[in-house]
Design a protein around this motif. Structure first.
Motif, mmCIF file in Angstrom:
data_model
loop_
_atom_site.group_PDB
_atom_site.id
_atom_site.type_symbol
_atom_site.label_atom_id
_atom_site.label_comp_id
_atom_site.label_asym_id
_atom_site.label_seq_id
_atom_site.Cartn_x
_atom_site.Cartn_y
_atom_site.Cartn_z
ATOM 1 N N GLY A 110 -29.511 35.489 23.678
ATOM 2 C CA GLY A 110 -30.214 34.999 24.859
ATOM 3 C C GLY A 110 -31.276 33.977 24.523
ATOM 4 N N THR A 111 -31.497 33.720 23.247
ATOM 5 C CA THR A 111 -32.513 32.762 22.819
ATOM 6 C C THR A 111 -32.065 31.351 23.148
ATOM 7 O OG1 THR A 111 -33.193 34.205 21.013
ATOM 8 C CG2 THR A 111 -33.833 31.890 20.856
ATOM 9 N N ARG A 112 -32.902 30.607 23.856
ATOM 10 C CA ARG A 112 -32.612 29.204 24.138
ATOM 11 C C ARG A 112 -32.938 28.366 22.924
ATOM 12 N NH1 ARG A 112 -35.733 26.520 28.506
ATOM 13 N NH2 ARG A 112 -34.590 24.792 27.589
ATOM 14 N N ILE A 113 -32.124 27.382 22.652
ATOM 15 C CA ILE A 113 -32.418 26.445 21.578
ATOM 16 C C ILE A 113 -32.316 25.032 22.104
ATOM 17 C CG2 ILE A 113 -31.632 28.027 19.779
ATOM 18 C CD1 ILE A 113 -29.069 26.387 19.566
ATOM 19 N N GLY A 114 -33.021 24.130 21.464
ATOM 20 C CA GLY A 114 -33.011 22.732 21.853
ATOM 21 C C GLY A 114 -32.168 21.898 20.907
ATOM 22 N N PRO A 115 -32.207 20.588 21.085
ATOM 23 C CA PRO A 115 -31.343 19.719 20.279
ATOM 24 C C PRO A 115 -31.636 19.772 18.784
ATOM 25 C CG PRO A 115 -32.897 18.439 21.612
ATOM 26 C CD PRO A 115 -32.960 19.844 22.102
ATOM 27 N N SER A 116 -32.913 19.933 18.392
ATOM 28 C CA SER A 116 -33.224 19.983 16.964
ATOM 29 C C SER A 116 -32.654 21.236 16.320
ATOM 30 C CB SER A 116 -34.747 19.931 16.744
ATOM 31 O OG SER A 116 -35.275 18.684 17.125
ATOM 32 N N ALA A 117 -32.807 22.379 16.994
ATOM 33 C CA ALA A 117 -32.259 23.625 16.454
ATOM 34 C C ALA A 117 -30.737 23.569 16.400
ATOM 35 C CB ALA A 117 -32.722 24.814 17.294
ATOM 36 N N LEU A 118 -30.121 22.935 17.410
ATOM 37 C CA LEU A 118 -28.667 22.804 17.408
ATOM 38 C C LEU A 118 -28.223 21.933 16.243
ATOM 39 C CD1 LEU A 118 -25.977 23.403 18.766
ATOM 40 C CD2 LEU A 118 -26.338 21.402 20.229
ATOM 41 N N ASP A 119 -28.945 20.849 15.986
ATOM 42 C CA ASP A 119 -28.616 19.996 14.842
ATOM 43 C C ASP A 119 -28.675 20.785 13.540
ATOM 44 O OD1 ASP A 119 -28.185 17.751 16.345
ATOM 45 O OD2 ASP A 119 -30.175 16.885 16.018
ATOM 46 N N GLU A 120 -29.687 21.662 13.420
ATOM 47 C CA GLU A 120 -29.817 22.440 12.187
ATOM 48 C C GLU A 120 -28.650 23.410 12.027
ATOM 49 O OE1 GLU A 120 -32.980 25.305 9.792
ATOM 50 O OE2 GLU A 120 -33.438 24.628 11.830
ATOM 51 N N LEU A 121 -28.249 24.062 13.121
ATOM 52 C CA LEU A 121 -27.118 24.987 13.049
ATOM 53 C C LEU A 121 -25.838 24.255 12.659
ATOM 54 C CD1 LEU A 121 -27.689 27.250 16.194
ATOM 55 C CD2 LEU A 121 -28.236 27.753 13.811
ATOM 56 N N LEU A 122 -25.671 23.062 13.196
ATOM 57 C CA LEU A 122 -24.472 22.298 12.909
ATOM 58 C C LEU A 122 -24.483 21.730 11.500
ATOM 59 C CD1 LEU A 122 -24.050 20.410 16.302
ATOM 60 C CD2 LEU A 122 -22.660 22.292 15.429
ATOM 61 N N CYS A 123 -25.656 21.729 10.859
ATOM 62 C CA CYS A 123 -25.765 21.188 9.503
ATOM 63 C C CYS A 123 -25.087 22.097 8.490
ATOM 64 C CB CYS A 123 -27.241 21.000 9.142
ATOM 65 S SG CYS A 123 -27.685 19.300 8.767
ATOM 66 N N ASP A 124 -25.400 23.386 8.516
ATOM 67 C CA ASP A 124 -24.876 24.260 7.463
ATOM 68 C C ASP A 124 -24.937 25.726 7.888
ATOM 69 O OD1 ASP A 124 -23.768 24.950 5.056
ATOM 70 O OD2 ASP A 124 -25.691 25.115 4.033
ATOM 71 N N ALA A 135 -21.588 23.259 29.803
ATOM 72 C CA ALA A 135 -21.134 21.876 29.706
ATOM 73 C C ALA A 135 -21.953 20.926 30.575
ATOM 74 C CB ALA A 135 -19.652 21.797 30.082
ATOM 75 N N GLU A 136 -22.155 21.279 31.852
ATOM 76 C CA GLU A 136 -22.851 20.369 32.756
ATOM 77 C C GLU A 136 -24.318 20.210 32.372
ATOM 78 O OE1 GLU A 136 -20.998 22.871 33.740
ATOM 79 O OE2 GLU A 136 -19.364 22.054 34.960
ATOM 80 N N GLU A 137 -24.989 21.356 32.114
ATOM 81 C CA GLU A 137 -26.410 21.302 31.792
ATOM 82 C C GLU A 137 -26.659 20.558 30.479
ATOM 83 O OE1 GLU A 137 -29.535 22.402 33.030
ATOM 84 O OE2 GLU A 137 -28.361 22.227 34.854
ATOM 85 N N ALA A 138 -25.903 20.878 29.451
ATOM 86 C CA ALA A 138 -26.107 20.256 28.144
ATOM 87 C C ALA A 138 -25.838 18.762 28.203
ATOM 88 C CB ALA A 138 -25.212 20.919 27.100
ATOM 89 N N SER A 139 -24.804 18.376 28.933
ATOM 90 C CA SER A 139 -24.484 16.949 29.042
ATOM 91 C C SER A 139 -25.544 16.197 29.832
ATOM 92 C CB SER A 139 -23.111 16.791 29.711
ATOM 93 O OG SER A 139 -22.810 15.430 29.918
ATOM 94 N N ARG A 140 -26.043 16.822 30.901
ATOM 95 C CA ARG A 140 -27.029 16.160 31.763
ATOM 96 C C ARG A 140 -28.360 15.941 31.059
ATOM 97 N NH1 ARG A 140 -31.028 17.947 35.033
ATOM 98 N NH2 ARG A 140 -30.494 20.126 34.598
ATOM 99 N N THR A 141 -28.751 16.860 30.169
ATOM 100 C CA THR A 141 -30.080 16.803 29.549
ATOM 101 C C THR A 141 -30.033 16.503 28.059
ATOM 102 O OG1 THR A 141 -30.104 19.180 29.092
ATOM 103 C CG2 THR A 141 -30.950 18.469 31.236
ATOM 104 N N ASN A 142 -28.880 16.072 27.555
ATOM 105 C CA ASN A 142 -28.737 15.768 26.120
ATOM 106 C C ASN A 142 -29.089 16.979 25.264
ATOM 107 O OD1 ASN A 142 -28.105 14.154 23.922
ATOM 108 N ND2 ASN A 142 -30.188 13.329 23.744
ATOM 109 N N ASN A 143 -28.550 18.129 25.648
ATOM 110 C CA ASN A 143 -28.704 19.407 24.926
ATOM 111 C C ASN A 143 -30.128 19.975 24.995
ATOM 112 O OD1 ASN A 143 -26.011 19.358 24.130
ATOM 113 N ND2 ASN A 143 -26.464 18.280 22.218
ATOM 114 N N GLU A 144 -30.985 19.457 25.863
ATOM 115 C CA GLU A 144 -32.331 20.023 25.997
ATOM 116 C C GLU A 144 -32.333 21.276 26.860
ATOM 117 O OE1 GLU A 144 -34.967 16.961 27.295
ATOM 118 O OE2 GLU A 144 -34.940 15.912 25.357
#
Length: 366
Positions: free
Chosen positions: A243-257, A226-235
């Motif tokens: 264990g794979t890190r993902i960034g905001p674009s990958a998160l957007d894709e997962l949330l798409c479908d 929660a703290e890290e994602a909020s502080r860096t806008n999911n970066e």
């Protein structure tokens, strides 16, 4: 005032220098052969002649390998060795002539002069004998290695395949890659990029059991600090269960479908576990595909490969999961163009002929 050298003179000087390098290399190889014969590297604590050469000459391992290999082969071909020492051939040609002679050619200088270095290598390959034992050994040596970087944000692949298998893989990746449409600016990406996209598509087909449309999207677990994602806008602060890190674009894709379950954490301690969700329900998905004619809505795209609903305004930015904010895209435009390369939809384009804008404020596509 000294007259400047002409173009022809400079060209000839370059040629003469390369032949001079060949003469120097010939002397180096003579010395290396003698040192190798006396096993000097072992006395200096080196594991091999290549390691010793790379260390003493301060050259790259591939240069040391070429020198040592040449020192062991050129000397067995006196005519080539003499031509190199006399400055009649370059070092690279001498190495290939020796390899050519090793195939059983009695006069490597004969037909070989008709070829450049690349052509000579092809002739060597064509004349090289491939025994059953070698074929079996290649099959036994086959492998595919995948190595992630330290934070699991990228993977490097390499390996070895037998000739026929390699040809099959290349043909399959080329065929799949050629089915992907051009980018918004008209380019198609490099051959390597198309192969990478094709490999991902083929593997995704294997996981879901079909190369066409499917509803069997695999479940993914997303951990969000929660703290890290909020502080860096999911970066930072967003990882998968692998264990794979993902960034905001990958998160957007997962949330798409994608079916996902979210686990919210704070300093590693779970705070809340979200329900398994598919942001686009199966019924809504079918409705969107029907509305869009079961085709990709990107302008000029005719692909029907793995059609997917896409949030025009990203879900993570408050975009609603309703028909007005959803459009149908093929896997390439959805996974590669938008979520991978960062293109965005031009909202001034017609709903069924979507155009894209380049990322990071780049010029609009023609």
């Amino acid at each position: 005032m000294e007259q400047e050298a002409t173009i022809d003179q400079m060209e000839q000087e370059i040629v003469d220098l390369e032949l001079h390098i060949g003469r120097v290399r010939a002397r180096q190889m003579t010395l290396l052969a003698e040192l190798d014969r006396f096993q000097v590297p072992l006395g200096d604590g080196c594991r091999s002649m290549v390691e010793w050469t790379a260390s003493r000459l301060d050259v790259a391992p591939e240069t040391a390998t070429a020198l040592v290999r040449a020192s062991r082969t050129v000397m067995d071909t006196p005519a080539v060795s003499e031509a190199l020492a006399a400055g009649e051939v370059t070092f690279d040609r001498a190495v290939e002539l020796c390899r050519y002679a090793a195939t059983g050619i009695t006069d490597p200088f004969g037909a070989a002069w008709r070829f450049d270095i690349a052509g000579l290598r092809r002739e060597v390959s064509r004349a090289h004998r491939l025994t059953r034992d070698q074929e079996h050994q290649t099959a036994c040596d086959r492998y595919l290695a995948m190595q992630p970087n330290l934070d699991l944000t990228a993977w490097r692949l390499w390996g070895l395949l037998p000739g026929v298998d390699g040809a099959i893989v290349e043909a399959a990746l080329t065929r799949r890659g050629d089915t992907f449409p051009a980018l918004a600016d008209g380019t198609r990406g490099s051959r390597g990029q198309r192969h990478a996209d094709a490999l991902t598509a083929v593997c995704q087909d294997s996981l879901t059991g079909t190369a066409g449309q499917t509803d069997s999207t695999p479940l993914l677990t997303v951990f969000i600090d929660a703290e890290e994602a909020s502080r860096t806008n999911n970066e930072t602060g967003v990882t998968l269960d692998s264990g794979t890190r993902i960034g905001p674009s990958a998160l957007d894709e997962l949330l798409c479908d994608t079916r996902i379950e979210t686990i919210l954490t704070s300093s590693g301690t779970p705070l809340a576990v979200g329900r398994r969700i598919r942001t686009v329900s199966p019924a809504l998905r079918r409705a969107i595909l029907h509305r869009d004619g079961a085709a990709c809505t990107a302008d000029g795209c005719t692909s029907r490969y793995r059609l997917q609903p896409h949030h025009i305004v990203p879900y993570s930015q408050g975009g609603r999961t309703d028909p007005d904010n959803l459009t149908t895209l093929c896997w390439y435009h959805h996974h590669v163009v938008i979520h991978g390369m960062g293109y965005t939809i031009d909202h001034d384009s017609p709903p069924a002929r979507l155009r894209f804008r380049k990322p990071h404020g780049g010029p609009d596509p023609p």
